[in-house]
Scaffold this motif. Structure first.
Motif, short mmCIF file in Angstrom:
data_model
loop_
_atom_site.label_atom_id
_atom_site.label_comp_id
_atom_site.label_asym_id
_atom_site.label_seq_id
_atom_site.Cartn_x
_atom_site.Cartn_y
_atom_site.Cartn_z
N GLY A 99 20.02 15.93 38.81
CA GLY A 99 19.08 16.13 39.90
C GLY A 99 19.61 15.52 41.17
N VAL A 100 18.94 15.84 42.27
CA VAL A 100 19.24 15.21 43.56
C VAL A 100 17.92 14.77 44.19
CG1 VAL A 100 21.35 16.51 44.01
CG2 VAL A 100 19.17 17.43 44.78
N GLU A 101 17.97 13.71 44.99
CA GLU A 101 16.79 13.25 45.71
C GLU A 101 16.73 13.95 47.07
OE1 GLU A 101 15.14 8.98 44.90
OE2 GLU A 101 17.25 8.86 45.52
N VAL A 102 15.59 14.56 47.35
CA VAL A 102 15.39 15.27 48.60
C VAL A 102 14.29 14.57 49.38
CG1 VAL A 102 14.84 17.50 49.65
CG2 VAL A 102 16.00 17.43 47.43
N LEU A 103 14.53 14.39 50.69
CA LEU A 103 13.50 13.78 51.55
C LEU A 103 12.50 14.86 51.94
CD1 LEU A 103 15.45 11.37 53.93
CD2 LEU A 103 14.26 10.87 51.79
N ARG A 104 11.23 14.70 51.49
CA ARG A 104 10.17 15.64 51.81
C ARG A 104 8.91 14.87 52.19
NH1 ARG A 104 11.01 19.98 46.77
NH2 ARG A 104 12.92 20.95 47.63
N ASP A 105 8.43 15.12 53.39
CA ASP A 105 7.23 14.43 53.89
C ASP A 105 7.38 12.92 53.81
OD1 ASP A 105 6.01 16.91 54.34
OD2 ASP A 105 5.24 16.98 52.29
N GLY A 106 8.56 12.42 54.12
CA GLY A 106 8.80 10.99 54.14
C GLY A 106 9.00 10.36 52.79
N LYS A 107 9.02 11.16 51.74
CA LYS A 107 9.22 10.63 50.40
C LYS A 107 10.51 11.18 49.79
CE LYS A 107 4.30 10.05 49.31
NZ LYS A 107 3.22 10.38 48.33
N ARG A 108 11.04 10.40 48.86
CA ARG A 108 12.23 10.82 48.12
C ARG A 108 11.78 11.51 46.84
NH1 ARG A 108 15.64 5.25 48.40
NH2 ARG A 108 16.91 6.31 46.80
N VAL A 109 11.97 12.80 46.77
CA VAL A 109 11.51 13.61 45.65
C VAL A 109 12.73 14.04 44.83
CG1 VAL A 109 10.31 15.72 44.96
CG2 VAL A 109 9.57 14.45 46.99
N LEU A 110 12.66 13.77 43.54
CA LEU A 110 13.77 14.17 42.68
C LEU A 110 13.62 15.63 42.28
CD1 LEU A 110 16.28 13.02 41.18
CD2 LEU A 110 14.85 12.98 39.15
N VAL A 111 14.67 16.41 42.52
CA VAL A 111 14.65 17.84 42.20
C VAL A 111 15.74 18.12 41.16
CG1 VAL A 111 14.95 20.16 43.13
CG2 VAL A 111 13.86 18.39 44.53
N PRO A 112 15.37 18.61 39.98
CA PRO A 112 16.39 18.98 39.00
C PRO A 112 17.25 20.13 39.53
CG PRO A 112 14.23 18.81 37.98
CD PRO A 112 14.00 18.79 39.47
N VAL A 113 18.55 20.05 39.28
CA VAL A 113 19.47 21.10 39.74
C VAL A 113 20.49 21.39 38.66
CG1 VAL A 113 19.25 20.52 42.19
CG2 VAL A 113 21.04 19.41 40.82
N LYS A 114 21.11 22.53 38.79
CA LYS A 114 22.25 22.87 37.96
C LYS A 114 23.52 22.78 38.81
CE LYS A 114 19.86 25.87 34.69
NZ LYS A 114 19.81 27.24 34.07
N VAL A 115 24.60 22.30 38.18
CA VAL A 115 25.86 22.09 38.89
C VAL A 115 26.77 23.30 38.69
CG1 VAL A 115 27.91 20.64 39.08
CG2 VAL A 115 25.67 19.60 38.67
N GLY A 116 27.35 23.77 39.79
CA GLY A 116 28.31 24.86 39.72
C GLY A 116 29.72 24.37 39.97
N LEU A 117 30.36 24.94 40.96
CA LEU A 117 31.75 24.62 41.28
C LEU A 117 31.84 23.25 41.95
CD1 LEU A 117 34.40 26.25 40.97
CD2 LEU A 117 34.17 26.88 43.37
N VAL A 118 32.89 22.49 41.65
CA VAL A 118 33.14 21.19 42.27
C VAL A 118 34.50 21.25 42.95
CG1 VAL A 118 33.41 18.72 41.90
CG2 VAL A 118 31.81 20.01 40.50
N ALA A 119 34.57 20.83 44.23
CA ALA A 119 35.83 20.87 44.96
C ALA A 119 35.78 19.89 46.12
CB ALA A 119 36.12 22.27 45.49
N ASP A 120 36.84 19.08 46.24
CA ASP A 120 36.99 18.17 47.39
C ASP A 120 35.75 17.31 47.59
OD1 ASP A 120 39.49 19.28 47.88
OD2 ASP A 120 38.65 20.84 49.17
#
Length: 346
Positions: free
Chosen positions: A307-328
């Motif tokens: 997951g990644v933490e996203v700033l929404r309405d002044g709060k840190r919201v954890l959003v589950p994500v899927k990882v694709g390509l990784v580079a640099d």
């Protein structure tokens, strides 16, 4: 191939971010996702093309040497210096004061060619060289030795300043498949017989050779463009022209690895730096329009996944994500997240 690259890329992200994940794992029992503390660093979610590269170590070289074998007899009276480049039609060495010239072909000459000789592929090979050397006015390239063939030989002998006989002897030339050779090693001394191994030669162009894993040898194809980083900090474009497999064993019986042969369209960048080690970058996979965040934004979840933490309405919201390509140090994510949002990236 793409699926394998992405699996490997995700594994890379786990390794890179292990310390981050260990420092902070999402705690689902908390009522409020917002965490108190000082102002955090954030990065904007970008939509862009993401390319994953394969990096190979390579060595500049003139390639593996071949041996030039003399068979005309006589005494060696001139030998070429090491490093000399000899083109088709030029003297390689000299026997009994007579030049032995480089010609191009698939086989050595084994008989004297003169008027009345039976037709053969060696006649065609000689005539093809006479045409290339500009000594063949009116000559038709075929298997038959004609009067025109004899006249073309005489013109060629004139250019070499040797006796005009219209007869070609096997000792008049040595044959390789190349338009030019570079002298690598001399095996004989002046005054020795011109029979047997005379010298080793290589290609005249600087190449790069990169050892490959079995997987790389199976996935890379000739024609692939690459970028080569040189020791002076500059880069130059090149192309994979050959994947050499089943190369046999070294002197200790160890199997030689598969390797890529890389050629340079422009020799000037590599000819001035010597035969040094270089780094080769091969574009392996590209995703257009990917949502991209820094790898430091990725968190491991307690119940698996990322997951990644996203700033929404002044709060840190954890959003589950899927990882694709990784580079640099950047990675592609998919999930409930939009371009332009801010993610926490320590």
């Amino acid at each position: 191939m793409r699926s394998r690259i992405r699996v490997a890329a995700a594994a890379t992200a786990v390794l890179v971010l292990g310390t981050v994940a260990a420092a902070y794992v999402w705690q689902p029992w908390r009522k409020d996702a917002a965490l108190p503390g000082p102002k955090v660093n954030t990065q904007t979610v970008m939509r862009e093309a993401l390319t994953s590269n394969t990096i190979l170590n390579a060595q500049l070289s003139y390639g593996d040497p071949d041996t030039l074998i003399g068979g005309g007899g006589g005494i060696l009276t001139v030998l070429p210096p090491l490093g000399k480049v000899v083109k088709v039609g030029q003297r390689v060495y000299e026997t009994d004061g007579r030049p032995v010239v480089l010609l191009k072909g698939a086989r050595p000459f084994w008989r004297e060619l003169r008027t009345g000789v039976s037709p053969g592929e060696d006649v065609r090979q000689l005539e093809r060289n006479l045409v290339k050397l500009g000594s063949s006015a009116g000559l038709t390239v075929d298997d038959t030795f004609t009067r025109s063939t004899a006249l073309a030989i005489k013109r060629w002998q004139d250019s070499l300043r040797v006796k005009r006989t219209g007869v070609f002897a096997p000792g008049d030339a040595v044959v390789t498949k190349a338009d030019a050779i570079r002298v690598e090693t001399i095996h004989v001394k002046l005054g020795a017989s011109a029979n047997g191994d005379i010298l080793d030669y290589t290609d005249t162009a600087v190449l790069a050779f990169a050892n490959l894993s079995t997987a790389q040898a199976g996935s890379l194809m000739p024609g692939k463009p690459v970028t080569v980083a040189l020791p002076d900090g500059s880069t130059t474009g090149a192309q994979i022209t050959q994947i050499q497999k089943h190369r046999g064993s070294d002197k200790d019986g160890k199997l030689l690895p598969d390797r890529a042969v890389i050629e340079f369209a422009d020799q000037s960048p590599v000819s001035r730096i010597g035969l040094s080690a270089v780094r080769v970058t091969i574009p392996s996979d590209t995703v257009d329009g990917a949502l991209v965040v820094p790898v430091t934004a990725l968190l491991a979840l307690a119940d698996g996944g990322y997951g990644v933490e996203v700033l929404r309405d002044g709060k840190r919201v954890l959003v589950p994500v899927k990882v694709g390509l990784v580079a640099d140090s950047r990675l592609q994510i998919t999930g409930d997240i939009k371009e332009g949002e801010e993610v926490v990236a320590p």
